[in-house]
Design an enzyme around this catalytic site. Sequence first.
Site, PDB file in Angstrom:
ATOM      1  N   ASP A  61      26.183  -0.879 114.476  1.00 33.22           N
ATOM      2  CA  ASP A  61      26.709   0.394 114.979  1.00 33.22           C
ATOM      3  C   ASP A  61      27.790   0.805 113.988  1.00 33.22           C
ATOM      4  O   ASP A  61      28.839   0.143 113.898  1.00 33.22           O
ATOM      5  CB  ASP A  61      27.296   0.193 116.385  1.00 33.22           C
ATOM      6  CG  ASP A  61      27.990   1.441 116.913  1.00 33.22           C
ATOM      7  OD1 ASP A  61      28.091   2.442 116.167  1.00 33.22           O
ATOM      8  OD2 ASP A  61      28.451   1.405 118.070  1.00 33.22           O
ATOM      9  N   TYR A 152      29.263  18.255 118.116  1.00 32.36           N
ATOM     10  CA  TYR A 152      28.499  18.049 116.874  1.00 32.36           C
ATOM     11  C   TYR A 152      29.011  18.965 115.759  1.00 32.36           C
ATOM     12  O   TYR A 152      29.168  18.540 114.610  1.00 32.36           O
ATOM     13  CB  TYR A 152      27.026  18.314 117.178  1.00 32.36           C
ATOM     14  CG  TYR A 152      26.048  18.034 116.073  1.00 32.36           C
ATOM     15  CD1 TYR A 152      25.630  16.737 115.785  1.00 32.36           C
ATOM     16  CD2 TYR A 152      25.489  19.079 115.330  1.00 32.36           C
ATOM     17  CE1 TYR A 152      24.691  16.484 114.784  1.00 32.36           C
ATOM     18  CE2 TYR A 152      24.552  18.846 114.340  1.00 32.36           C
ATOM     19  CZ  TYR A 152      24.158  17.548 114.066  1.00 32.36           C
ATOM     20  OH  TYR A 152      23.221  17.304 113.088  1.00 32.36           O
TER      21      TYR A 152
HETATM   22  P1  NAI Z   1      17.219  11.006 113.951  1.00 30.88           P
HETATM   23  O1  NAI Z   1      17.733  11.050 115.342  1.00 30.88           O
HETATM   24  O2  NAI Z   1      15.747  11.136 113.723  1.00 30.88           O
HETATM   25  O3  NAI Z   1      17.714   9.667 113.217  1.00 30.88           O
HETATM   26  C1  NAI Z   1      19.054   9.267 113.281  1.00 30.88           C
HETATM   27  C2  NAI Z   1      19.119   7.762 113.100  1.00 30.88           C
HETATM   28  O4  NAI Z   1      20.516   7.356 113.187  1.00 30.88           O
HETATM   29  C3  NAI Z   1      18.374   6.995 114.207  1.00 30.88           C
HETATM   30  O5  NAI Z   1      17.506   6.039 113.645  1.00 30.88           O
HETATM   31  C4  NAI Z   1      19.495   6.371 115.017  1.00 30.88           C
HETATM   32  O6  NAI Z   1      19.148   5.121 115.615  1.00 30.88           O
HETATM   33  C5  NAI Z   1      20.583   6.175 113.960  1.00 30.88           C
HETATM   34  N1  NAI Z   1      21.907   6.016 114.561  1.00 30.88           N
HETATM   35  C6  NAI Z   1      22.452   6.744 115.573  1.00 30.88           C
HETATM   36  N2  NAI Z   1      23.664   6.273 115.903  1.00 30.88           N
HETATM   37  C7  NAI Z   1      23.910   5.221 115.073  1.00 30.88           C
HETATM   38  C8  NAI Z   1      25.008   4.329 114.928  1.00 30.88           C
HETATM   39  N3  NAI Z   1      26.086   4.420 115.706  1.00 30.88           N
HETATM   40  N4  NAI Z   1      24.931   3.366 113.969  1.00 30.88           N
HETATM   41  C9  NAI Z   1      23.830   3.254 113.182  1.00 30.88           C
HETATM   42  N5  NAI Z   1      22.760   4.075 113.278  1.00 30.88           N
HETATM   43  C10 NAI Z   1      22.801   5.053 114.212  1.00 30.88           C
HETATM   44  O7  NAI Z   1      18.020  12.148 113.169  1.00 30.88           O
HETATM   45  P2  NAI Z   1      17.712  12.930 111.794  1.00 30.88           P
HETATM   46  O8  NAI Z   1      17.188  14.259 112.155  1.00 30.88           O
HETATM   47  O9  NAI Z   1      16.973  12.079 110.857  1.00 30.88           O
HETATM   48  O10 NAI Z   1      19.210  13.172 111.284  1.00 30.88           O
HETATM   49  C11 NAI Z   1      19.830  12.392 110.260  1.00 30.88           C
HETATM   50  C12 NAI Z   1      21.172  13.024 109.916  1.00 30.88           C
HETATM   51  O11 NAI Z   1      20.990  14.372 109.480  1.00 30.88           O
HETATM   52  C13 NAI Z   1      22.145  13.087 111.098  1.00 30.88           C
HETATM   53  O12 NAI Z   1      23.468  12.881 110.651  1.00 30.88           O
HETATM   54  C14 NAI Z   1      21.962  14.520 111.582  1.00 30.88           C
HETATM   55  O13 NAI Z   1      23.085  14.950 112.291  1.00 30.88           O
HETATM   56  C15 NAI Z   1      21.773  15.255 110.265  1.00 30.88           C
HETATM   57  N6  NAI Z   1      21.116  16.539 110.378  1.00 30.88           N
HETATM   58  C16 NAI Z   1      19.834  16.661 110.872  1.00 30.88           C
HETATM   59  C17 NAI Z   1      19.228  17.910 110.934  1.00 30.88           C
HETATM   60  C18 NAI Z   1      17.848  18.109 111.453  1.00 30.88           C
HETATM   61  O14 NAI Z   1      17.408  19.270 111.536  1.00 30.88           O
HETATM   62  N7  NAI Z   1      17.096  17.088 111.793  1.00 30.88           N
HETATM   63  C19 NAI Z   1      19.945  19.123 110.497  1.00 30.88           C
HETATM   64  C20 NAI Z   1      21.269  18.880 110.001  1.00 30.88           C
HETATM   65  C21 NAI Z   1      21.814  17.631 109.941  1.00 30.88           C
END
Ligand code: NAI
Length: 251
Positions: A61, A152
Amino acid sequence: MTEQRTAIVTGAARGIGAAIAKRLANDGYAVGVLDLDETACAATVDAITEAGGKALAVGVDVADEAGAQAAVERIATELGAPTILINNAGITRDNLLFKMTVGDWDSVINVHLRGAFLMSRAVQKYMTESKFGRIVNLSSTSALGNRGQVNYSAAKAGVQGFTKTLALELGKFGVTANAIAPGFIETEMTAATAERVGVSFEDFKNFAAKEIPVARVGQPEDIAHTVSFLVSEGAGFVSGQVIYVTGGPKA
Ligand code: NAI
């Protein structure tokens, strides 16, 4: 590259983080694949090793001080000194202000801001010792404001200030820090948002694509490509920037 550099990607079990980890491995780096659950990292690690790359799964985490430190030490021992860090781990807990709980506020701020801080603090030693480092933090267009996301959007705006200050403090050690602010990227995070607002993911994506100049939503690989540039040797004069990767000029 004389010897193989080690990169750490947080939140790399799926989505954007998984695409970044695979791209960096393909670029020739050894990659620490970090996520909450070590076993959930297996798909990313297997894809990398099957393609001939080097990767290690670590369950952590990122918002936990001792855990973040231990994860970085383990990567340093088992893969080599980490000099590239991608702070990608993220969560959403959306709600309008009047309905938002303190728990939803704290958990989002903790993962994005406290997590990026703890990971960067643990890794900076290896970067400054190596006189080389690349930090890329995931911001978002939500930093400019997004209804239902006070937690967020505050976290993602905070990431931008955090990034610029890292750039100021670490620049003289050969370390750059930049942020990527993606627009709509097709992942489980955006699929969950579609579900929350009660529309099918297909309709949600088609609706979003109509507003995007390149006429499509983003893919995780679009972000991985931008990361690949920012961590490269030749990007050493690019620092403290926020790159909006949104398929057009406006966020
Ligand atoms: P996702 O939800 O598919 O993947 C996020 C990953 O982070 C998951 O595998 C989750 O288990 C992990 N995670 C969450 N909390 C954690 C913690 N405390 N410690 C370690 N791992 C943790 O999200 P996605 O879409 O791949 O997003 C990745 C990044 O990009 C995030 O920071 C998100 O805010 C950002 N983002 C995403 C956008 C989108 O349209 N999908 C747009 C703008 C930013």
